[in-house]
Write an enzyme that holds these catalytic residues in place. Structure first.
Site, mmCIF file in Angstrom:
data_model
loop_
_atom_site.group_PDB
_atom_site.id
_atom_site.type_symbol
_atom_site.label_atom_id
_atom_site.label_comp_id
_atom_site.label_asym_id
_atom_site.label_seq_id
_atom_site.Cartn_x
_atom_site.Cartn_y
_atom_site.Cartn_z
ATOM 1 N N LYS A 185 0.845 -1.195 0.000
ATOM 2 C CA LYS A 185 0.000 0.000 0.000
ATOM 3 C C LYS A 185 0.879 1.243 0.000
ATOM 4 C CE LYS A 185 -1.585 2.783 2.914
ATOM 5 N NZ LYS A 185 -1.575 4.015 2.074
ATOM 6 N N GLY A 237 6.737 5.065 8.446
ATOM 7 C CA GLY A 237 6.051 6.353 8.437
ATOM 8 C C GLY A 237 6.186 7.065 9.765
ATOM 9 N N THR A 241 0.563 8.018 12.846
ATOM 10 C CA THR A 241 -0.075 6.959 12.063
ATOM 11 C C THR A 241 0.212 5.591 12.668
ATOM 12 O OG1 THR A 241 0.155 8.317 10.077
ATOM 13 C CG2 THR A 241 -0.300 5.982 9.753
ATOM 14 N N CYS A 294 13.550 10.255 7.364
ATOM 15 C CA CYS A 294 13.611 9.821 8.755
ATOM 16 C C CYS A 294 15.039 9.829 9.262
ATOM 17 C CB CYS A 294 13.007 8.422 8.891
ATOM 18 S SG CYS A 294 13.821 7.180 7.862
ATOM 19 N N GLU A 395 9.774 16.219 15.301
ATOM 20 C CA GLU A 395 10.264 15.995 13.947
ATOM 21 C C GLU A 395 9.636 17.004 12.993
ATOM 22 O OE1 GLU A 395 11.200 12.166 11.123
ATOM 23 O OE2 GLU A 395 9.252 12.237 12.115
#
Length: 492
Positions: A185, A237, A241, A294, A395
């Site tokens: 996905k 991610g 989430t 990241c 972040e």
């Protein structure tokens, strides 16, 4: 194609349909997403968006394909994955251009994502015919005690927009080598390269449905995580989430591995090669992917005795970086992903200035002129940042870095570890003893000494603390997609 590598692809050549059971399909719900090209703010294409019905069809198709895949001999699966690696290599130019269309990563770096995916596929292909379990003696018995590793069946891989090809290498390749099928996905913000990769799987001769690609937003993601046919979820991610995914996965007690965000510290010691250290800090900080990584070294810690000399070199590199059209091979810095990201990052900068979290020494604005329609932000540097401030702790995921001073090793380590994140850390020093000692004291899953975060298939990658659970890459990454079975046979 005959189009130059530095030229955008025609819109009607971009892949936009769901890839399920080997066929390109429209969404059963009719849901679509208008993909916006970040470099000019204009529509790229209209992409089909998977809903629950599409996800169910993809999972069922994957389950059927997985039964076929695992019935193949190890040698056949190995050879098919090598064929896939060859196909990715042959398609690097097109994958690179699709990657630019996805999230406007400059073409200077974009093909490197495809090359990295190929390396991971080739590496994991080599493990298929060498994977083995183990046997151990059992106390007071002559039983045969076998420890085997088996696939989960169907794995859901949820990829981020800022590096879908990298996650394909880290996650999809390992899952396939472990004997699983994959429902991939991708984010609706970066669907093109994953869809092309799915086609390459078919071209390489893999069973239709072994890799289904279903671009979607939160609805499709939740349907995937909650589906009872999913054996494991691998998510890359953000932390917010991740909380939603973990809560949804709890419905079926589905195991989840995560690679999440970071607020990585880059420690520059007085004995470092300052030219190299400044260059690395600039690229690993605000310049590379416009800080949308990241692995971004967004907290740069500099020893007091060389602070002024380092800052002179560092700022010169940041301010000299070419910014502009990602299809121009001379460009190093492209736009951020969206208008929403632009607004969020500018809000972070304005808040830091208003609340006195640090001194803004360069950047801080949206670029205008011929770049005004795109989502371009100046590389932004704050100095004398309070490590307890939101600027240093949250972040930003944009071209914004914080500079802090330190006196000695103990203070540097304390500052570096004073964060809820723990994905990466960077050390710049020519002292081998210091390099080893400091690396072992840093609470991070990966420590990079005198170099950038250059992922390699042989090495596990993942975080401490809020930066994730599990590992991707290396033998550890293969084992993430296998479950352990014990078989014990009584002997007379």
């Amino acid at each position: 194609m005959t189009t130059s590598p530095a030229t955008p692809l025609p819109p009607d050549t971009l892949p936009t349909g769901l890839l399920i059971a080997g066929d390109s399909a429209k969404s059963a719900s009719g849901s679509t997403h208008q993909h916006i090209y970040p470099a000019n703010g204009r529509p790229n294409a209209t992409v089909e968006m998977a809903g629950a019905t599409d996800i169910d069809r993809a999972v069922r198709s994957a389950a059927e394909a997985q039964r076929e895949w695992i019935s193949y001999t190890p040698e056949r699966r190995r050879d098919l994955m090598i064929d896939l690696a060859d196909a990715v290599r042959a398609d690097t130019e097109l994958l690179g251009r699709l990657n630019v269309h996805d999230f406007a990563v400059p073409i200077l770096m974009s093909p490197g994502h495809a090359a990295l995916a190929e390396k991971y596929i080739r590496y994991y292909a080599g493990h298929i015919d060498k994977a083995n379990g183990s046997s151990t003696p059992v106390s007071d018995k002559f039983d045969i005690n076998l420890i085997e590793r088996e696939p989960y069946g169907v794995v859901g891989v949820i990829a981020p927009w800022n590096g879908p090809l990298v996650v394909i290498g880290l996650g999809v390749a390992a899952a396939l080598a472990a004997g699983n099928a994959v429902v991939l996905k991708p984010s609706e913000y970066a669907p093109f390269t994953p869809l092309r990769f799915g086609q390459l799987c078919l071209d390489a001769g893999m069973p239709p449905g072994l890799v289904n690609v279903v671009p979607s937003g939160p609805e499709g993601g939740e349907a995937l995580v909650r589906h009872p046919g999913i054996g494991k979820i691998h998510f890359t991610g953000g932390g917010h989430t991740a909380h939603t995914i973990l809560a949804a996965a709890a419905h079926n007690l589905t195991p989840v591995s995560t690679e999440l965000g970071g607020k990585s510290a880059n420690l520059v010691f007085a004995d470092a090669d300052l030219d190299s250290a400044a260059q690395l800090a600039a690229f690993q900080g605000p310049l590379g992917q416009s800080g949308q990584s990241c692995a971004c070294g967004s907290r740069i810690l500099v020893q007091n005795s060389i602070y002024d000399r380092f800052m002179e070199k560092f700022l010169a590199m940041v301010n000299a970086a070419p910014i502009g059209d990602p299809f121009d091979p001379q460009i190093l810095v492209g736009p951020v992903i969206s208008q929403a990201a632009t607004d969020r990052i500018l809000h972070t900068i304005d808040r830091a200035r208003t609340e006195g979290m640090g001194e803004l020494v360069t950047g801080g604005r949206r670029l205008g002129g011929e770049l005004a329609a795109g989502y371009y932000l100046e590389p932004t540097v704050f100095t004398d940042v309070d490590n307890r401030s939101p600027l240093a702790r949250e972040e930003t995921f944009g071209p914004v870095v914080s500079i802090m001073r330190f006196d000695d090793e103990d203070q540097a380590i304390a500052l570096a570890n004073d964060t809820t994140y723990g994905l990466n850390a960077f050390i710049q020093t020519r002292d081998l003893t210091r390099a080893h000692g400091v690396a072992r004291r840093l609470a991070a899953g990966s420590v990079w000494i005198n170099r950038n975060s250059d992922l390699s298939p042989q090495s596990p990658y993942g975080g401490y603390k809020h930066s994730g659970t599990g590992r991707a890459g290396g033998l550890e990454g293969l084992h993430e997609f296998q479950q352990v079975k014990n078989i014990r046979i009584a002997m007379p």
